[in-house]
Design a protein around this motif. Structure first.
Motif, short mmCIF file in Angstrom:
data_model
loop_
_atom_site.label_atom_id
_atom_site.label_comp_id
_atom_site.label_asym_id
_atom_site.label_seq_id
_atom_site.Cartn_x
_atom_site.Cartn_y
_atom_site.Cartn_z
N LEU A 113 0.91 -1.17 0.01
CA LEU A 113 0.08 0.08 -0.15
C LEU A 113 0.72 1.22 0.06
CD1 LEU A 113 -2.75 -0.97 2.38
CD2 LEU A 113 -2.73 -0.89 0.07
N PHE A 114 1.74 1.11 0.83
CA PHE A 114 2.83 2.31 0.78
C PHE A 114 3.58 2.61 -0.55
CE2 PHE A 114 7.22 3.99 1.31
CZ PHE A 114 6.93 5.28 1.93
N VAL A 115 4.08 1.81 -1.31
CA VAL A 115 4.46 1.59 -2.48
C VAL A 115 3.45 2.25 -3.47
CG1 VAL A 115 5.53 0.17 -4.54
CG2 VAL A 115 6.35 -0.17 -2.12
N LEU A 116 2.15 1.88 -3.54
CA LEU A 116 1.03 2.01 -4.51
C LEU A 116 0.99 3.77 -4.24
CD1 LEU A 116 -1.32 -0.68 -4.14
CD2 LEU A 116 -0.22 0.12 -6.26
N LEU A 117 0.96 4.03 -2.90
CA LEU A 117 0.65 5.66 -2.82
C LEU A 117 2.03 6.27 -3.40
CD1 LEU A 117 -1.09 7.63 -1.33
CD2 LEU A 117 0.47 7.20 0.88
N ILE A 118 3.07 5.82 -3.08
CA ILE A 118 4.35 6.74 -3.66
C ILE A 118 4.09 6.76 -5.17
CG2 ILE A 118 6.75 6.73 -3.97
CD1 ILE A 118 5.82 7.76 -1.25
N THR A 119 3.64 5.42 -5.63
CA THR A 119 3.51 5.33 -6.98
C THR A 119 2.54 6.22 -7.80
OG1 THR A 119 4.29 2.90 -7.16
CG2 THR A 119 3.07 3.69 -9.08
N MET A 120 1.40 6.28 -6.94
CA MET A 120 0.41 7.12 -7.44
C MET A 120 0.67 8.74 -7.46
SD MET A 120 -3.28 8.24 -5.91
CE MET A 120 -2.59 9.55 -4.79
N VAL A 121 1.64 9.23 -6.18
CA VAL A 121 2.01 10.48 -6.40
C VAL A 121 3.04 10.73 -7.72
CG1 VAL A 121 3.30 12.10 -5.20
CG2 VAL A 121 1.70 10.90 -3.69
N LEU A 122 3.66 9.98 -7.79
CA LEU A 122 4.69 10.04 -8.90
C LEU A 122 4.15 10.17 -10.22
CD1 LEU A 122 7.99 8.14 -7.46
CD2 LEU A 122 7.58 10.36 -7.40
N PHE A 123 3.31 9.17 -10.31
CA PHE A 123 2.69 8.96 -11.60
C PHE A 123 1.86 10.01 -11.93
CE2 PHE A 123 -1.50 7.71 -14.14
CZ PHE A 123 -0.84 7.19 -15.30
N SER A 124 1.23 10.75 -10.86
CA SER A 124 0.19 11.85 -11.04
C SER A 124 1.13 13.12 -11.56
CB SER A 124 -0.55 12.36 -9.75
OG SER A 124 -1.47 11.25 -9.34
N ALA A 125 2.35 13.40 -10.86
CA ALA A 125 3.19 14.27 -11.11
C ALA A 125 3.56 14.18 -12.62
CB ALA A 125 4.34 14.27 -10.15
N ILE A 152 -9.01 0.60 -6.47
CA ILE A 152 -9.25 -0.75 -6.92
C ILE A 152 -7.86 -1.62 -7.15
CG2 ILE A 152 -9.97 -1.81 -9.26
CD1 ILE A 152 -12.09 0.29 -9.36
N ILE A 153 -6.89 -0.90 -7.56
CA ILE A 153 -5.57 -1.42 -7.94
C ILE A 153 -4.81 -1.87 -6.52
CG2 ILE A 153 -3.10 -1.11 -8.53
CD1 ILE A 153 -4.33 0.83 -10.69
N GLY A 154 -5.18 -0.89 -5.40
CA GLY A 154 -4.62 -1.41 -4.10
C GLY A 154 -5.43 -2.45 -3.41
N LEU A 155 -6.65 -2.63 -3.63
CA LEU A 155 -7.26 -3.68 -3.14
C LEU A 155 -6.76 -4.94 -3.86
CD1 LEU A 155 -9.51 -4.85 -1.20
CD2 LEU A 155 -11.31 -4.47 -3.27
N LEU A 156 -6.96 -4.92 -5.09
CA LEU A 156 -6.33 -6.10 -5.72
C LEU A 156 -5.00 -6.59 -5.49
CD1 LEU A 156 -8.09 -5.40 -9.21
CD2 LEU A 156 -8.69 -7.16 -7.51
N SER A 157 -4.06 -5.59 -5.28
CA SER A 157 -2.78 -5.75 -4.81
C SER A 157 -2.51 -6.50 -3.38
CB SER A 157 -2.00 -4.56 -5.01
OG SER A 157 -1.73 -4.03 -6.24
N PHE A 158 -3.42 -5.86 -2.53
CA PHE A 158 -3.52 -6.32 -1.25
C PHE A 158 -3.95 -7.87 -1.17
CE2 PHE A 158 -5.74 -6.70 3.19
CZ PHE A 158 -4.46 -6.50 3.75
N LEU A 159 -5.05 -8.06 -1.75
CA LEU A 159 -5.64 -9.52 -1.70
C LEU A 159 -4.55 -10.42 -2.36
CD1 LEU A 159 -9.10 -9.12 -3.08
CD2 LEU A 159 -8.49 -9.61 -0.64
N LEU A 160 -3.94 -10.16 -3.66
CA LEU A 160 -2.84 -10.80 -4.26
C LEU A 160 -1.51 -10.98 -3.17
CD1 LEU A 160 -1.92 -12.30 -6.86
CD2 LEU A 160 -0.89 -10.33 -7.22
N SER A 161 -1.14 -9.91 -2.51
CA SER A 161 -0.18 -10.01 -1.53
C SER A 161 -0.32 -11.00 -0.52
CB SER A 161 0.33 -8.73 -1.17
OG SER A 161 0.63 -7.90 -2.05
#
Length: 195
Positions: free
Chosen positions: A4-16, A147-156
């Motif tokens: 979840l932390f990696v996804l959050l950082i990725t979202m911020v960087l992707f948005s920028a 959605i991506i976070g939930l799927l990633s969390f379940l897969l992890s």
């Protein structure tokens, strides 16, 4: 939590990155549009601007005289405008031939890009367009991130559970009276020697 932390950082960087790409694309489009309008204005004058589509939300065209008074605006009646002589893009256009600036619109939560160019008659042609701010870009991507976070969390979770079970199974099934000479993985050797 790591995922979840990696996804959050990725979202911020992707948005920028997405914001910078959108801004770069918009700047290019505004400059091309400005060049076309400048060419047509030089040939046909103010009557050409009067034929432009009014109220176009995508792009705004303004003609400003050398004193900063608005002569034409494609969005509103130009009489309503304040003097533009203190606007950065206007001053740069008068001094250097062209100028640009970006201003934030709090009411729209958008960035407005202004590009101005000095015309041969001394007037300044300014074209502007808007793009979403970084915060709005991030806010718009939140549903997809969830959605991506939930799927990633379940897969992890599933993968971590399987890995834990595969690591624990040899330990749980150990016969401590006569441990097998061949261990499933060598990290168990210190544990068995200690026991």
């Amino acid at each position: 939590l790591v995922v979840l932390f990696v996804l959050l950082i990725t979202m911020v960087l992707f948005s920028a990155v997405q914001y910078q790409q959108n801004l770069g694309r918009m700047k290019t489009e505004v400059r091309y549009e400005s060049a076309y309008i400048e060419e047509a204005y030089e040939l046909l004058g103010l009557p050409y601007l009067d034929r432009l589509e009014r109220g176009n939300e995508e792009s705004r065209v303004t003609l400003i005289d050398s004193d900063g008074a608005v002569l034409y605006d494609s969005m509103k009646d130009y009489v309503e405008f304040e003097n533009h002589q203190n606007r950065k893009e206007f001053r740069d256009a008068l001094d250097q031939g062209s100028g640009e600036s970006i201003r934030h619109s709090a009411s729209l939560d958008e960035e407005i890009y202004y590009y101005a160019v000095r015309l041969s008659d001394g007037n300044v042609l300014r074209v502007s367009s808007t793009t979403d701010s970084v915060l709005l870009t991030m806010r718009n991507s939140i549903p997809m991130l969830l959605i991506i976070g939930l799927l990633s969390f379940l897969l992890s979770f599933v993968l971590a559970k399987r890995q834990r079970e595969s690591l624990m199974e040899p330990i749980v099934s150990l016969d401590l009276e006569s441990p097998a000479p061949k261990l499933p993985y060598e990290e168990l050797a210190p544990l068995l020697a200690r026991i």
